[in-house]
Design a protein around this motif. Structure first.
Motif, mmCIF file in Angstrom:
data_model
loop_
_atom_site.group_PDB
_atom_site.id
_atom_site.type_symbol
_atom_site.label_atom_id
_atom_site.label_comp_id
_atom_site.label_asym_id
_atom_site.label_seq_id
_atom_site.Cartn_x
_atom_site.Cartn_y
_atom_site.Cartn_z
ATOM 1 N N ALA A 18 0.840 -1.199 0.000
ATOM 2 C CA ALA A 18 0.000 0.000 0.000
ATOM 3 C C ALA A 18 0.875 1.249 0.000
ATOM 4 O O ALA A 18 0.531 2.265 -0.608
ATOM 5 C CB ALA A 18 -0.928 -0.011 1.212
ATOM 6 N N ASP A 19 1.996 1.181 0.693
ATOM 7 C CA ASP A 19 2.962 2.288 0.747
ATOM 8 C C ASP A 19 4.322 1.740 0.334
ATOM 9 O O ASP A 19 5.058 1.209 1.157
ATOM 10 C CB ASP A 19 3.026 2.873 2.155
ATOM 11 C CG ASP A 19 4.141 3.910 2.313
ATOM 12 O OD1 ASP A 19 4.604 4.441 1.278
ATOM 13 O OD2 ASP A 19 4.555 4.174 3.459
ATOM 14 N N PRO A 20 4.672 1.835 -0.950
ATOM 15 C CA PRO A 20 5.907 1.208 -1.437
ATOM 16 C C PRO A 20 7.167 2.000 -1.123
ATOM 17 O O PRO A 20 7.942 2.353 -2.008
ATOM 18 C CB PRO A 20 5.654 1.125 -2.950
ATOM 19 C CG PRO A 20 4.790 2.304 -3.240
ATOM 20 C CD PRO A 20 3.900 2.456 -2.037
ATOM 21 N N SER A 21 7.360 2.285 0.164
ATOM 22 C CA SER A 21 8.595 2.939 0.602
ATOM 23 C C SER A 21 9.561 1.859 1.068
ATOM 24 O O SER A 21 9.185 0.980 1.849
ATOM 25 C CB SER A 21 8.320 3.903 1.756
ATOM 26 O OG SER A 21 7.389 4.901 1.369
ATOM 27 N N PRO A 22 10.813 1.868 0.590
ATOM 28 C CA PRO A 22 11.762 0.820 0.969
ATOM 29 C C PRO A 22 11.933 0.707 2.475
ATOM 30 O O PRO A 22 11.969 1.714 3.191
ATOM 31 C CB PRO A 22 13.068 1.271 0.300
ATOM 32 C CG PRO A 22 12.641 2.137 -0.833
ATOM 33 C CD PRO A 22 11.414 2.855 -0.343
ATOM 34 N N ARG A 23 12.029 -0.519 2.959
ATOM 35 C CA ARG A 23 12.225 -0.799 4.379
ATOM 36 C C ARG A 23 13.376 -1.783 4.515
ATOM 37 O O ARG A 23 13.362 -2.836 3.868
ATOM 38 C CB ARG A 23 10.953 -1.379 4.991
ATOM 39 C CG ARG A 23 9.739 -0.488 4.748
ATOM 40 C CD ARG A 23 8.467 -1.079 5.283
ATOM 41 N NE ARG A 23 7.300 -0.315 4.848
ATOM 42 C CZ ARG A 23 6.053 -0.580 5.220
ATOM 43 N NH1 ARG A 23 5.809 -1.604 6.025
ATOM 44 N NH2 ARG A 23 5.062 0.157 4.776
ATOM 45 N N PRO A 24 14.342 -1.488 5.353
ATOM 46 C CA PRO A 24 15.544 -2.331 5.416
ATOM 47 C C PRO A 24 15.275 -3.788 5.733
ATOM 48 O O PRO A 24 16.020 -4.660 5.286
ATOM 49 C CB PRO A 24 16.368 -1.669 6.529
ATOM 50 C CG PRO A 24 15.908 -0.248 6.549
ATOM 51 C CD PRO A 24 14.446 -0.290 6.217
ATOM 52 N N ALA A 25 14.223 -4.087 6.500
ATOM 53 C CA ALA A 25 13.979 -5.458 6.930
ATOM 54 C C ALA A 25 13.179 -6.273 5.923
ATOM 55 O O ALA A 25 12.955 -7.465 6.146
ATOM 56 C CB ALA A 25 13.250 -5.454 8.276
ATOM 57 N N LEU A 26 12.748 -5.654 4.823
ATOM 58 C CA LEU A 26 11.913 -6.341 3.842
ATOM 59 C C LEU A 26 12.494 -6.181 2.440
ATOM 60 O O LEU A 26 13.329 -5.320 2.193
ATOM 61 C CB LEU A 26 10.485 -5.770 3.862
ATOM 62 C CG LEU A 26 9.702 -5.901 5.160
ATOM 63 C CD1 LEU A 26 8.398 -5.120 5.061
ATOM 64 C CD2 LEU A 26 9.423 -7.373 5.483
#
Length: 297
Positions: free
Chosen positions: A189-197
């Motif tokens: 829904a919010d395609p902001s990069p996340r270090p754990a994913l």
């Protein structure tokens, strides 16, 4: 990752996804070269054993004779496409797991980084998974019995095809897949990069996905049975009383590759098959909600 020569003949056995950890040195080197923040911002995912780019770098360093003959590289679906149609095509999702060679924002190969990681290698044309990329030619028809002229779509990686098959299409839809490995895929829904994913291109245009996985799940219980032999048969299928459930100090999952596995055999022998089997199941039960929470944040 399967390197082939000019005629499309494989040059070595394929190198598998995250369960193959041979490129740890190259992961560290490429992370230092491009920067973790830049890799995450551009490609959506930090470099791990899942990434194809470090494995290409490993191939260049460790098998130079193979690299010198490599003209194209394939994943399973792109190899099938080439054999059926003669086209050299890869879907966007699969390409987005070739970190750091794919630019999520541009939905295209990161040509400058690719030139450093895999100099001289021709990268495949990109297409979305539902796009027709060619038609079965005479050779493909003769080899398979599929009528010549049959349209062929780009396809994608197995887990994302499985997610689509169970209705994971809209933002927030999530699949949890159990097998040799364990995997989760969610339409972001919010395609902001996340270090754990892992943030990857989706099956269709405009549908990026988050993912998380364990290199072992069903494979862990099979490994345990193989280690303890007949005495362990059925241990991992037992239902343990609640009063016995605890998280052991002895960790199992970090020891599932390389020399660590040999050390864990001794631990299993010391603790006994019932205790070892329970520990493995506890760890899987612990890791699954941890991953789910990361995806849901």
């Amino acid at each position: 990752l399967l390197p082939v020569d000019e005629a499309g003949v494989p040059l070595r056995p394929a190198i598998l996804y995250g369960i193959d950890t041979r490129a740890t040195r190259e992961i560290d080197e490429l992370t230092e070269r491009f920067g973790a923040e830049a890799i995450l911002a551009r490609g959506g995912t930090l470099l791990t054993a899942q990434a194809v780019g470090p494995k290409l770098a490993w191939l260049r360093r460790n098998e130079p004779e193979v690299w010198a003959r490599t003209k194209r590289v394939h994943m399973a679906n792109s190899l099938v496409i080439e054999r059926l149609t003669g086209e050299y095509v890869l879907d966007h999702h699969s390409a987005s797991q070739c970190d750091p060679l794919y630019d999520m924002g541009a939905a295209a190969w990161a040509a400058d980084w690719a030139a450093e990681v895999a100099p001289g290698l021709a990268l495949p044309r990109l297409a979305w998974s539902d796009e027709v990329v060619g038609r079965v030619h005479a050779g493909g028809s003769a080899a398979t019995g599929i009528p010549a002229g049959t349209p062929v779509v780009a396809g994608t990686i197995d887990a994302w095809a499985e997610a689509l098959s169970v209705g994971v299409r809209d933002p927030g839809d999530t699949m949890l897949m159990y097998g040799t490995t364990m995997f989760m895929v969610q339409v972001a829904a919010d395609p902001s990069p996340r270090p754990a994913l892992w943030l990857t291109a989706g099956v269709f245009r405009g549908g990026p996905t988050f993912a998380a996985g364990l290199s072992v799940s069903g494979g862990l219980t099979q490994w345990f049975r193989d280690v303890v032999g007949g005495e362990g048969a059925g241990v991992t299928n037992q239902r343990f009383p609640e009063r016995e459930v605890e998280v052991h100090r002895t960790r199992g999952m970090p020891n599932r590759a390389g020399d660590g596995a040999r050390g864990d055999r001794a631990q299993v022998a010391q603790r006994g098959p019932r205790d070892g089997g329970r520990r493995d199941l506890e760890e899987l039960a612990h890791e699954r909600p941890v991953q789910t929470q990361l995806v849901d944040r």
